[in-house]
Scaffold this active site. Structure first.
Site, short mmCIF file in Angstrom:
data_model
loop_
_atom_site.label_atom_id
_atom_site.label_comp_id
_atom_site.label_asym_id
_atom_site.label_seq_id
_atom_site.Cartn_x
_atom_site.Cartn_y
_atom_site.Cartn_z
N LYS A 52 30.62 17.38 7.88
CA LYS A 52 31.34 16.87 9.05
C LYS A 52 32.77 17.41 9.19
O LYS A 52 33.60 16.83 9.88
CB LYS A 52 31.38 15.33 9.08
CG LYS A 52 30.06 14.64 8.86
CD LYS A 52 28.91 15.28 9.56
CE LYS A 52 28.94 15.13 11.06
NZ LYS A 52 27.84 15.96 11.67
N HIS A 114 27.05 23.03 1.71
CA HIS A 114 28.00 21.93 1.54
C HIS A 114 28.30 21.71 0.06
O HIS A 114 28.90 20.71 -0.32
CB HIS A 114 27.43 20.63 2.11
CG HIS A 114 27.37 20.57 3.60
ND1 HIS A 114 28.41 20.99 4.41
CD2 HIS A 114 26.41 20.12 4.44
CE1 HIS A 114 28.08 20.80 5.68
NE2 HIS A 114 26.87 20.27 5.73
N SER A 144 33.68 10.58 11.00
CA SER A 144 32.60 11.43 11.50
C SER A 144 31.35 11.28 10.61
O SER A 144 30.22 11.20 11.11
CB SER A 144 33.06 12.89 11.53
OG SER A 144 32.07 13.72 12.08
P1 A3P Z 1 33.10 14.18 15.29
O1 A3P Z 1 32.00 13.37 14.71
O2 A3P Z 1 34.46 13.70 14.87
O3 A3P Z 1 33.01 14.34 16.77
P2 A3P Z 1 29.69 19.47 11.07
O4 A3P Z 1 29.30 20.59 11.98
O5 A3P Z 1 30.36 19.91 9.83
O6 A3P Z 1 28.58 18.52 10.88
O7 A3P Z 1 30.88 18.68 11.84
C1 A3P Z 1 30.63 17.90 12.97
C2 A3P Z 1 31.95 17.46 13.56
O8 A3P Z 1 32.56 18.63 14.16
C3 A3P Z 1 31.77 16.44 14.67
O9 A3P Z 1 32.97 15.67 14.67
C4 A3P Z 1 31.68 17.35 15.89
O10 A3P Z 1 31.93 16.71 17.11
C5 A3P Z 1 32.77 18.35 15.54
N1 A3P Z 1 32.67 19.59 16.32
C6 A3P Z 1 31.60 20.40 16.46
N2 A3P Z 1 31.87 21.39 17.31
C7 A3P Z 1 33.15 21.20 17.73
C8 A3P Z 1 34.00 21.89 18.65
N3 A3P Z 1 33.59 22.95 19.31
N4 A3P Z 1 35.25 21.41 18.83
C9 A3P Z 1 35.68 20.32 18.16
N5 A3P Z 1 34.91 19.62 17.30
C10 A3P Z 1 33.66 20.06 17.08
#
Ligand code: A3P
Length: 300
Positions: A52, A114, A144
């Site tokens: 996340k 991860h 998140s």
């Molecule tokens: P939130 O839950 O705070 O919205 P991962 O890809 O490591 O699982 O992380 C997911 C997190 O990155 C989520 O955060 C998601 O919304 C955010 N995320 C993914 N793409 C994004 C983007 N283009 N800009 C900002 N945040 C992004």
């Protein structure tokens, strides 16, 4: 590979257990021999994050930088097949991450993990692979992760927010303590020069600047127009609409509970933490992070 049907994927929530000193679930350890012995190639690029922290975002940026001109790939292959999740093992539903990576036809291969730094297969270091690590401040990362665990049936049951936060502070999450993860990888950077350590907060603040940083680290010479187009294409709303990047093709995630592309903000933790939780968290944080120099911004 494009035809894998994940729409009927049903999983029961797994239990956490200790694996080499790190809290894990069996989906990420069942294939351990193959993960441990994975043969990296010198041009592989490893994308490493705590869950996340912006994994999908940076994966998609790298994918566009290298393969943005491949129209078929961009329209029909979801990001989790373009950038295999090395340690993942969901045998009835998807080839193991190691197999997906072994079968990638591209050069470079983009591979996601991860794993905390001490568990990364040693061939990545032996081959001197480039590594992009993305870290996100603990408070937003915890929020998140909580919403992700609520909606993803392949993750342990998170309990309520307070319960989850207590476990987060104890490091009882899949892939172990956030504190050790970010500081372990930060430590690695001091001795391994092929590692770029990025921050989610910097990416939100100025995505274009961080795309430039990535290009210079990777030695890429994409044109200014291309970089600008990529910067636009990877904005939160664009990725949320894009079926190839929003995980809408995976049914173990229940978007009615919380969408994968949830908010994409820095500082959203303020809407989740109580004043008392924040105080307790800050105290624990000071203690856990006292031996590292890595610094985070919780607002921008
Ligand atoms: P939130 O839950 O705070 O919205 P991962 O890809 O490591 O699982 O992380 C997911 C997190 O990155 C989520 O955060 C998601 O919304 C955010 N995320 C993914 N793409 C994004 C983007 N283009 N800009 C900002 N945040 C992004």
């Amino acid at each position: 590979m494009e035809n894998i049907d994940l729409s009927s994927m049903k999983l029961s929530r797994p239990e956490l257990f200790d694996f080499e000193g790190v809290s894990m679930i069996h989906y990420f350890t069942d294939n351990w021999e193959k993960v441990k012995n994975f043969q990296a190639r010198p041009d592989d690029i490893l994308i490493a994050t705590y869950p996340k922290a912006g994994t999908t975002w940076v994966s998609y940026i790298l994918d566009l930088l290298y393969f943005g001109n491949d129209a078929e790939r961009q329209t029909s292959k979801p990001i989790y097949l373009r950038v295999p999740f090395l340690e993942s093992y969901f045998p009835e539903l998807l080839p193991p991450g190691t197999e997906l990576a072994d079968n990638l036809p591209t050069s470079p291969r983009l591979i996601k993990t991860h794993l905390p730094v001490q568990l990364v297969p040693k061939s990545f270091w032996e081959q001197n692979c480039k590594v992009v690590y993305v870290a996100r401040n603990a408070k937003d990362n915890a929020v998140s992760y909580f919403h992700f665990d609520r909606m993803n049936m392949g993750q342990p049951e998170p309990g309520d927010w307070n319960n989850f936060l207590q476990k987060f502070m104890e490091g009882k999450n899949v892939f172990g303590p956030w504190y050790d993860h970010v500081s372990g990888w930060w430590g690695k950077k001091q001795t391994y020069s092929n590692l770029l350590y990025m921050f989610y907060e910097d990416m939100v603040e100025d995505t274009g600047r961080e795309v430039e940083r990535l290009c210079s680290f990777l030695g890429l010479s994409n044109s200014v127009e291309e970089r600008e187009k990529i910067t636009k294409g990877v904005q939160f709303n664009a990725m949320k609409q894009n079926q190839m990047t929003n995980y809408s093709t995976i049914s173990v995630m229940d978007f009615k509970i919380s969408p994968f592309m949830r908010k994409g903000k820095v500082g959203d933790w303020k809407n989740q933490f109580t004043v008392a939780q924040n105080q307790q968290f800050d105290e624990v944080y000071k203690q856990k992070m006292k031996n590292t120099t890595v610094k985070f911004r919780t607002t921008i």
